[in-house]
Design an enzyme around this catalytic site. Structure first.
Site, mmCIF file in Angstrom:
data_model
loop_
_atom_site.group_PDB
_atom_site.id
_atom_site.type_symbol
_atom_site.label_atom_id
_atom_site.label_comp_id
_atom_site.label_asym_id
_atom_site.label_seq_id
_atom_site.Cartn_x
_atom_site.Cartn_y
_atom_site.Cartn_z
ATOM 1 N N LYS A 1 1.198 -1.484 0.013
ATOM 2 C CA LYS A 1 0.072 0.087 -0.116
ATOM 3 C C LYS A 1 0.973 1.659 -0.042
ATOM 4 O O LYS A 1 2.031 1.284 0.669
ATOM 5 C CB LYS A 1 -0.720 -0.020 1.154
ATOM 6 C CG LYS A 1 -2.291 -1.642 1.401
ATOM 7 C CD LYS A 1 -3.379 -1.293 1.142
ATOM 8 C CE LYS A 1 -4.145 -1.891 0.788
ATOM 9 N NZ LYS A 1 -5.863 -1.065 0.403
ATOM 10 N N LYS B 1 -13.352 -7.318 -5.987
ATOM 11 C CA LYS B 1 -13.671 -7.946 -4.928
ATOM 12 C C LYS B 1 -15.623 -8.140 -5.398
ATOM 13 O O LYS B 1 -16.126 -6.937 -5.178
ATOM 14 C CB LYS B 1 -13.579 -6.500 -3.890
ATOM 15 C CG LYS B 1 -11.668 -6.669 -4.034
ATOM 16 C CD LYS B 1 -11.835 -5.063 -2.892
ATOM 17 C CE LYS B 1 -10.223 -4.727 -2.086
ATOM 18 N NZ LYS B 1 -9.307 -3.491 -3.700
#
Length: 347
Positions: A149, A257
Site C-alpha cells: 500500500k 472484490k
C-alpha cells in the site's frame, strides 16, 4: 424459509493504514437462512467510505431482503443491483443453505485440502520501519508476490522501500504490486509512475481517484508499467456500463472484490468482458471475516487463474471466526482436518 440479518464488528489486531486513513475495526453483516432444520450463512461485506452501498438505507435494505427472501436469489440479485455487498451475501447464503455443510460452497481439490491458491503478501502503510519489517517478514515466510500500500507516507521513503526489495530480490524471485488507492494527484501521477517504473513492478492499482476516466485512459496508454483498476469498478452496475468503462480506459488489469461488484455473478460479468478485451484480472477479498473469505477463496479456485490472488486477510482480526483456512509459504490452504469454530448463536 426464514431469513434474519445480524451486525458484527471485526476488530483489527493492530491499526491498519491505507491512503484513506487508519482502520481499527470493520463492520460487517450476515444473512442467515433457515429451512427444514438446515441453516445457511452469507456475509455482506460492506466497507464504509468505499462501498457503493454505504448508504443510510443499508440496514433497511437488509430488512427488506430478509422479508422478501421467498423471491429467490436471482430475483433478489436484480432487485439489489445498487447494493452489491447484499447481492453477495444473498448469493453466499443460498449456496450455503443448499450445500452439504454451511461452509462447503464450491467442492474442489482446494476445498478437499489437496490444492492451494497462490496469494500476495499484503504490506500495510505505516512508518518506514514498520513497512520494512513487514516486507522482511513476508519474504521470510516464502511469499513470491508482495503488494505494498503506497501513497500515505513520504513518496521518497516509499521508493527507498521498493529499492530495498529490489536490491535483495530480482523480479523473477519476488513480484511487486503497489496499490495507491487513488492517492496520486492528476498532475503528478505520470511523474510518479515514471519514478516507480525503475523497480520493475508488476502493476499499480488505482493510481488516481476514480471517475477521472479521461486521465486514467491516458495513464494506461503510457509505457511505464501496467495499471490495474480497483475502486474504478465500484458503482458500475450494468453490463453495458462495465463494457463502456473498459473500452474507454483500456486498463492492463482489473481487480475484482465480490463484495464490491455484485458477488460472484457481478464479478463474472467483469471477467467475461475483460477476457473479451484481453485485459488481465485477479480476485481479492475486501476485509471480510473468514466466512466471506472462505466463499471467495473456494470460488476463486474454480476459476483456475494462475496469478497470485489477494486472499491473505484472514489473520487481521482478534475476533475472526476460526476456520480451516491457513496461509503457508505464500499459499492459501483449506485444512480439511481442521474444523470451523462457529456457532450461529455467536452472531
Amino acid at each position: 424459509m426464514k431469513a434474519t440479518y445480524h451486525k458484527y464488528i471485526l476488530n483489527f489486531k493492530r491499526p491498519s493504514g491505507t491512503s484513506r486513513g487508519v482502520m481499527t475495526e470493520k463492520e460487517t453483516w450476515f444473512i442467515v437462512l433457515e429451512q427444514d432444520g438446515k441453516k445457511g450463512i452469507g456475509e455482506c461485506g460492506i466497507l464504509r467510505g468505499l462501498s457503493a452501498d454505504d448508504r443510510l438505507d443499508y440496514e433497511e435494505k437488509l430488512q427488506w431482503t430478509c422479508a422478501n427472501i421467498h423471491l429467490g436469489k436471482d430475483t433478489l440479485w436484480e432487485a439489489l443491483i445498487e447494493f452489491p455487498s447484499i447481492q453477495f451475501g444473498v448469493e453466499m447464503a443460498f449456496l450455503s443453505l443448499e450445500s452439504e455443510t454451511p461452509f462447503l460452497l464450491f467442492p474442489s481439490a482446494f476445498a478437499q485440502g489437496e490444492k492451494s491458491i497462490e496469494i500476495n503478501g499484503l504490506i500495510w502503510m505505516g512508518e518506514g520501519a514498520f513497512m520494512k519489517q513487514q516486507i522482511e517478514e513476508k519474504l521470510a515466510q516464502g511469499f513470491r508476490c508482495v503488494k505494498l500500500k503506497i501513497g500515505a507516507i513520504d513518496f521518497g521513503r516509499e521508493l527507498e522501500l521498493l529499492q530495498f526489495i529490489r536490491q535483495n530480490f530480482t523480479p523473477e524471485q519476488v513480484e511487486i504490486r503497489v496499490d495507491a488507492n487513488g492517492a496520486f494527484g492528476l498532475n503528478e501521477a505520470l511523474d510518479k509512475l515514471n519514478k516507480l517504473s525503475g523497480f520493475e513492478l508488476h502493476s499499480i492499482e488505482q493510481p488516481i481517484q476514480k471517475n477521472n476516466t479521461d486521465r486514467m485512459a491516458e495513464l494506461c496508454k503510457t509505457p511505464s508499467f501496467p495499471i490495474a483498476l480497483d475502486e474504478e469498478l465500484i458503482g458500475v452496475f450494468s453490463f453495458e456500463e462495465k463494457k463502456q468503462l473498459l473500452q474507454k480506459i483500456k486498463p492492463q488489469y482489473i481487480i475484482l472484490k465480490p463484495s464490491f461488484v455484485g458477488g460472484f455473478k457481478g464479478a463474472q460479468e467483469w471477467i467475461t468482458l475483460a477476457e473479451k478485451y484481453q485485459i488481465g484480472w485477479w480476485i481479492t477479498s475486501a476485509l471480510e471475516s473468514n466466512i466471506g473469505l472462505n466463499a471467495i477463496a473456494q470460488w476463486t479456485y474454480t476459476l483456475q487463474n494462475p496469478m497470485p490472488q489477494g486472499l491473505g486477510t484472514g489473520a487481521l482480526y482478534t475476533n475472526n471466526f476460526e476456520s480451516p483456512l491457513q496461509v503457508s509459504a505464500g499459499q492459501l490452504w483449506y485444512q480439511k482436518d481442521k474444523d470451523w469454530v462457529f456457532d450461529f448463536d455467536q452472531l
